[in-house]
Design an enzyme around this catalytic site. Structure first.
Site, mmCIF file in Angstrom:
data_model
loop_
_atom_site.group_PDB
_atom_site.id
_atom_site.type_symbol
_atom_site.label_atom_id
_atom_site.label_comp_id
_atom_site.label_asym_id
_atom_site.label_seq_id
_atom_site.Cartn_x
_atom_site.Cartn_y
_atom_site.Cartn_z
ATOM 1 N N ASP A 68 0.838 -1.195 0.000
ATOM 2 C CA ASP A 68 0.000 0.000 0.000
ATOM 3 C C ASP A 68 0.876 1.249 0.000
ATOM 4 O O ASP A 68 1.999 1.234 0.509
ATOM 5 C CB ASP A 68 -0.911 0.027 1.235
ATOM 6 C CG ASP A 68 -1.786 -1.206 1.333
ATOM 7 O OD1 ASP A 68 -2.560 -1.450 0.394
ATOM 8 O OD2 ASP A 68 -1.679 -1.929 2.342
ATOM 9 N N ASP A 70 0.453 4.900 1.403
ATOM 10 C CA ASP A 70 -0.275 5.926 2.151
ATOM 11 C C ASP A 70 0.376 7.276 1.893
ATOM 12 O O ASP A 70 1.607 7.381 1.776
ATOM 13 C CB ASP A 70 -0.264 5.618 3.644
ATOM 14 C CG ASP A 70 -1.056 4.356 3.978
ATOM 15 O OD1 ASP A 70 -1.936 3.993 3.170
ATOM 16 O OD2 ASP A 70 -0.788 3.748 5.025
ATOM 17 N N ASP A 134 4.328 5.613 15.293
ATOM 18 C CA ASP A 134 4.621 4.663 16.363
ATOM 19 C C ASP A 134 6.106 4.322 16.498
ATOM 20 O O ASP A 134 6.684 4.438 17.577
ATOM 21 C CB ASP A 134 3.788 3.384 16.175
ATOM 22 C CG ASP A 134 3.820 2.865 14.747
ATOM 23 O OD1 ASP A 134 4.638 3.336 13.936
ATOM 24 O OD2 ASP A 134 3.011 1.960 14.437
#
Length: 411
Positions: A68, A70, A134
């Site tokens: 993916d 993003d 994170d």
């Protein structure tokens, strides 16, 4: 090597980020989805900044092709929606934009502020947005137009050293979002970046924080694990840190009690990984077989059932119910779980067949036949009775006919 500067509290220039050029990061534009490039370019053409962010940049740096792409920008969701007609705004509290190209969906988010911690929803700057990420290996920004990687937190260095470091302070990272514990283990297992002893200990002591997490989020994380091709390594580490008890409590309890069950369970996880690595598009039901087949074998003496006069229909219903409870809180689609159960039962000699519903074409032929019989009174009666009954919640009740066939079990 270039640097991005900012200002401190007294207005003096300070280094904020390291900027790696294409000769230093060696990312090839051929590995970037052309539609992701198109989104970044159009945002820039409209006066906004935009970057590819997160796991995609990490994968590009280690030479892998991202699943993916993003994208993050300083444009608000409403402005993104105006630029891309092929888009939709999703979310209530944390609003994002999905830009759609055919079967591909690209997630475009706005820079967020860290004024309310890493889970706030206020818009901010890239300097604030990076501190909400994170782990350092996921806090990298890539500008495909300038072909530069922007690194605020030493993520490129940590990738080269094979270290997994949190960006958010360790005392709050898992309190604000417990699912980050699962991500830490997943990243460590799939990228080869090792967790420190302190980080692993913190995860184990915080495992109880997963208890109130919604089943939908846990289902999403479980799907990622079985689709990763590294389920053996991830689930092994989850067991060691007591996280698997939140993901699959029934399986965890059985593994703690029965070492033979645990050994067989992990053998099948290795087989699952081999299947996913060969065919990433294999259906979910086929993958679920590897999670439930050991459990199904414990339900009864199947050889005895095969040679006896057991009711196959009753066996299937009870098996489905037990398997549904076994995979909780994971909530897969019913059709996929049914496929996994039928496949597992077929391997031990029980064949289950669920007939397909009549096609639209067949329904049309039946309708024409009725018209040809010239019975208007029956047609009217059929229309009046065509409404399905409602239950106490005013929802439609539908019955499902299941045909059960077996060559080994007598009806």
């Amino acid at each position: 090597m270039l640097y991005r500067y900012g200002k401190d509290e007294k207005g003096r220039p300070v280094k904020k980020a390291v900027v790696y050029t294409k000769d230093e990061h060696c990312i090839s534009l051929y590995k970037i989805d052309p539609d992701a490039l198109r989104i970044v370019q159009r945002l820039k053409d409209n006066g906004f900044t935009a970057y590819i962010v997160g796991g995609a940049v990490r994968d590009l740096l280690v030479g892998r092709s991202p699943k993916d792409f993003d994208i993050v920008t300083d444009a608000t969701p409403s402005k993104i929606k105006r630029i891309f007609r092929n888009s939709r705004i999703i979310g209530r509290r944390f609003r994002l934009v999905h830009v759609i190209f055919g079967l591909k969906i690209f997630e475009v988010s706005t820079f967020r502020s860290n004024a309310d911690g890493s889970v706030g929803n206020d818009f901010g700057t890239i300097d604030e947005d990076v501190m909400r990420r994170d782990f350092t290996i996921n806090a990298l920004y890539y500008d495909p137009i300038q072909e530069q990687v922007i690194d605020y937190v030493g993520g490129v260095r940590d990738i080269k050293k094979g270290i997994l470091k949190p960006v958010i302070p360790i005392d709050t990272i898992f309190v604000e979002d417990p699912v980050r514990m699962l991500r830490a283990i997943k990243y460590s297992s799939t990228t080869g970046c090792q967790m420190s002893w302190a980080l692993r200990r913190k995860i184990r002591s915080s495992a109880h924080l997963l208890a109130p997490v919604s089943p939908s989020r846990l289902t999403e994380e479980m799907h990622k694990i079985i689709n990763s091709g590294h389920s053996f390594e991830i689930i092994s580490e989850c067991l060691k840190t007591d996280l698997y008890m939140a993901l699959q409590p029934a399986a965890s309890a059985m593994m703690y009690e029965n070492k033979d069950f645990e050994s067989s369970y992990f053998i099948h996880l290795k087989e699952l990984d081999e299947l996913v690595q060969k065919d990433k598009d294999v259906r979910l039901g086929r993958k679920l077989v590897f999670l439930i087949k050991d459990f199904i074998l414990t339900l009864t003496d199947w050889q005895k059932e095969i040679t006896s006069e057991s009711s196959v229909g009753e066996l299937y219903v009870k098996t489905w119910t037990e398997c549904r409870n076994f995979v909780l809180p994971m909530n897969p689609q019913r059709t996929e779980l049914e496929f996994a159960i039928r496949t597992s039962l077929r391997e031990i000699g029980v064949s289950i067949r669920i007939p397909k519903k009549p096609s639209i074409q067949n329904k049309g032929e039946a309708s024409k036949k009725t018209e040809g019989e010239n019975v208007p009174s029956k047609k009217k009666k059929k229309r009046r009775n065509n409404h399905k009954p409602l239950d106490s919640n005013n929802t439609l009740r539908e019955s499902t006919n299941v045909t059960i066939e077996t060559t080994s079990i007598k009806k």
